[in-house]
Write a protein that holds these residues in place. Structure first.
Motif, PDB file in Angstrom:
ATOM      1  N   UNK A 110       0.795  -1.223   0.000  1.00 27.70           N
ATOM      2  CA  UNK A 110       0.000   0.000   0.000  1.00 27.70           C
ATOM      3  C   UNK A 110       0.823   1.267   0.000  1.00 27.70           C
ATOM      4  N   UNK A 111       0.181   2.333  -0.391  1.00 28.58           N
ATOM      5  CA  UNK A 111       0.813   3.648  -0.288  1.00 28.58           C
ATOM      6  C   UNK A 111       0.859   4.054   1.177  1.00 28.58           C
ATOM      7  N   UNK A 112       1.781   4.884   1.547  1.00 23.79           N
ATOM      8  CA  UNK A 112       1.935   5.240   2.948  1.00 23.79           C
ATOM      9  C   UNK A 112       2.462   6.654   3.109  1.00 23.79           C
ATOM     10  N   UNK A 113       2.066   7.252   4.205  1.00 24.64           N
ATOM     11  CA  UNK A 113       2.565   8.580   4.571  1.00 24.64           C
ATOM     12  C   UNK A 113       4.083   8.567   4.726  1.00 24.64           C
ATOM     13  N   UNK A 114       4.663   7.428   5.012  1.00 19.69           N
ATOM     14  CA  UNK A 114       6.101   7.333   5.271  1.00 19.69           C
ATOM     15  C   UNK A 114       6.934   7.721   4.052  1.00 19.69           C
ATOM     16  N   UNK A 115       6.355   7.660   2.870  1.00 16.47           N
ATOM     17  CA  UNK A 115       7.097   8.033   1.661  1.00 16.47           C
ATOM     18  C   UNK A 115       7.321   9.532   1.569  1.00 16.47           C
ATOM     19  N   UNK A 116       6.631  10.310   2.384  1.00 18.87           N
ATOM     20  CA  UNK A 116       6.745  11.764   2.294  1.00 18.87           C
ATOM     21  C   UNK A 116       7.820  12.337   3.206  1.00 18.87           C
ATOM     22  N   UNK A 117       8.390  11.513   4.079  1.00 21.53           N
ATOM     23  CA  UNK A 117       9.399  11.989   5.037  1.00 21.53           C
ATOM     24  C   UNK A 117      10.591  11.043   5.042  1.00 21.53           C
ATOM     25  N   UNK A 118      11.797  11.579   5.208  1.00 16.86           N
ATOM     26  CA  UNK A 118      12.971  10.698   5.251  1.00 16.86           C
ATOM     27  C   UNK A 118      13.035   9.906   6.562  1.00 16.86           C
ATOM     28  N   UNK A 119      13.689   8.755   6.506  1.00 14.91           N
ATOM     29  CA  UNK A 119      13.932   7.915   7.674  1.00 14.91           C
ATOM     30  C   UNK A 119      12.639   7.572   8.412  1.00 14.91           C
ATOM     31  N   UNK A 120      11.632   7.189   7.656  1.00 16.17           N
ATOM     32  CA  UNK A 120      10.315   6.917   8.226  1.00 16.17           C
ATOM     33  C   UNK A 120       9.757   5.621   7.644  1.00 16.17           C
ATOM     34  N   UNK A 121       9.115   4.842   8.492  1.00 18.35           N
ATOM     35  CA  UNK A 121       8.356   3.678   8.046  1.00 18.35           C
ATOM     36  C   UNK A 121       6.947   3.803   8.604  1.00 18.35           C
ATOM     37  N   UNK A 122       5.999   3.173   7.938  1.00 22.13           N
ATOM     38  CA  UNK A 122       4.642   3.120   8.468  1.00 22.13           C
ATOM     39  C   UNK A 122       4.657   2.154   9.646  1.00 22.13           C
ATOM     40  N   UNK A 123       4.092   2.579  10.741  1.00 22.43           N
ATOM     41  CA  UNK A 123       4.083   1.752  11.948  1.00 22.43           C
ATOM     42  C   UNK A 123       2.670   1.816  12.504  1.00 22.43           C
ATOM     43  N   UNK A 124       1.918   0.770  12.240  1.00 24.86           N
ATOM     44  CA  UNK A 124       0.528   0.757  12.671  1.00 24.86           C
ATOM     45  C   UNK A 124       0.234  -0.443  13.533  1.00 24.86           C
ATOM     46  N   UNK A 125      -0.957  -0.486  13.996  1.00 20.99           N
ATOM     47  CA  UNK A 125      -1.312  -1.495  14.973  1.00 20.99           C
ATOM     48  C   UNK A 125      -2.186  -2.589  14.395  1.00 20.99           C
ATOM     49  N   UNK A 126      -1.571  -3.487  13.706  1.00 22.16           N
ATOM     50  CA  UNK A 126      -2.264  -4.692  13.265  1.00 22.16           C
ATOM     51  C   UNK A 126      -1.899  -5.773  14.277  1.00 22.16           C
ATOM     52  N   UNK A 127      -2.805  -6.042  15.205  1.00 21.93           N
ATOM     53  CA  UNK A 127      -2.536  -7.049  16.229  1.00 21.93           C
ATOM     54  C   UNK A 127      -2.930  -8.419  15.694  1.00 21.93           C
ATOM     55  N   UNK A 128      -1.969  -9.340  15.537  1.00 18.00           N
ATOM     56  CA  UNK A 128      -2.295 -10.681  15.056  1.00 18.00           C
ATOM     57  C   UNK A 128      -3.358 -11.322  15.952  1.00 18.00           C
ATOM     58  N   UNK A 129      -4.438 -11.765  15.340  1.00 15.39           N
ATOM     59  CA  UNK A 129      -5.538 -12.375  16.099  1.00 15.39           C
ATOM     60  C   UNK A 129      -6.397 -11.352  16.822  1.00 15.39           C
ATOM     61  N   UNK A 130      -6.189 -10.082  16.545  1.00 12.76           N
ATOM     62  CA  UNK A 130      -6.913  -9.025  17.245  1.00 12.76           C
ATOM     63  C   UNK A 130      -8.358  -8.882  16.813  1.00 12.76           C
ATOM     64  N   UNK A 131      -9.072  -8.058  17.557  1.00 14.28           N
ATOM     65  CA  UNK A 131     -10.491  -7.815  17.305  1.00 14.28           C
ATOM     66  C   UNK A 131     -10.688  -6.730  16.247  1.00 14.28           C
ATOM     67  N   UNK A 132      -9.812  -5.732  16.245  1.00 16.24           N
ATOM     68  CA  UNK A 132      -9.936  -4.624  15.300  1.00 16.24           C
ATOM     69  C   UNK A 132      -9.754  -5.166  13.885  1.00 16.24           C
ATOM     70  N   UNK A 133     -10.686  -4.826  13.012  1.00 11.63           N
ATOM     71  CA  UNK A 133     -10.666  -5.378  11.650  1.00 11.63           C
ATOM     72  C   UNK A 133     -11.234  -4.369  10.667  1.00 11.63           C
ATOM     73  N   UNK A 134     -11.016  -4.650   9.399  1.00 13.18           N
ATOM     74  CA  UNK A 134     -11.692  -3.948   8.326  1.00 13.18           C
ATOM     75  C   UNK A 134     -11.132  -2.590   7.992  1.00 13.18           C
ATOM     76  N   UNK A 135      -9.819  -2.427   8.098  1.00 12.24           N
ATOM     77  CA  UNK A 135      -9.213  -1.140   7.791  1.00 12.24           C
ATOM     78  C   UNK A 135      -9.621  -0.697   6.395  1.00 12.24           C
ATOM     79  N   UNK A 136     -10.094   0.525   6.281  1.00 16.53           N
ATOM     80  CA  UNK A 136     -10.505   1.129   5.010  1.00 16.53           C
ATOM     81  C   UNK A 136     -11.666   0.391   4.351  1.00 16.53           C
ATOM     82  N   UNK A 137     -12.494  -0.258   5.151  1.00 18.06           N
ATOM     83  CA  UNK A 137     -13.639  -0.987   4.609  1.00 18.06           C
ATOM     84  C   UNK A 137     -14.898  -0.581   5.356  1.00 18.06           C
ATOM     85  N   UNK A 138     -16.036  -0.973   4.808  1.00 13.37           N
ATOM     86  CA  UNK A 138     -17.301  -0.744   5.513  1.00 13.37           C
ATOM     87  C   UNK A 138     -17.263  -1.501   6.838  1.00 13.37           C
TER      88      UNK A 138
END
Length: 140
Positions: free
Chosen positions: A87-115
């Motif tokens: 995916x595209x990421x905000x990290x491409x706009x700044x040097x020395x940056x990676x996207x760091x998000x919270x995808x918890x394996x087996x977690x309850x939170x689901x459906x990023x960018x979806x209904x």
């Protein structure tokens, strides 16, 4: 590598196709562009490329990735390998940056960018602690 025909329009007898291509870091994007140009020219089509965004890559053993992974795993309570996406990421706009998000394996939170996207409050609190520690550690 992925190619997505994201838009197809027909107007006044002319067709236009919009694409999104995600190229792995092991491939030079200009090489792909040249191959597409050759194929479209052979078909008598006109090719316009408004933008080429370079892929973002940091080795797993880089300071940035190892630091973030260590903090995440310690708070999460088990070892988890860093995950990458195309995916595209905000990290491409700044040097020395990676996207760091919270995808918890087996977690309850689901459906990023979806209904019906949902976020568990306990996971949100843990994510907040992880992000706060990461910002402090990386700012040192």
């Amino acid at each position: 590598m992925t190619l997505n025909f994201s838009r197809i329009t027909l107007k006044n007898g002319n067709g236009e196709v919009g694409c999104d291509i995600r190229v792995p870091v092991t491939v030079n994007p200009e090489t792909i562009v040249e191959k597409i140009k050759a194929a479209t020219t052979a078909l008598g089509l006109k090719l316009e490329i408004p933008e080429i965004t370079q892929p973002l890559y940091y080795p797993k053993d880089s300071f940035l990735v190892t630091t973030l992974t260590e903090i995440f795993c310690r708070h999460f309570g088990k070892d988890v390998a860093p995950m990458t996406t195309g995916g595209g990421t905000y990290a491409k706009t700044m040097p020395n940056t990676v996207a760091f998000g919270m995808a918890f394996p087996g977690g309850i939170s689901k459906g990023e960018h979806e209904a019906d996207e949902k976020l568990d409050l306990d996971e949100l609190m843990l994510a907040t602690k992880i992000l706060a520690e990461a910002m402090i550690k990386l700012a040192q």
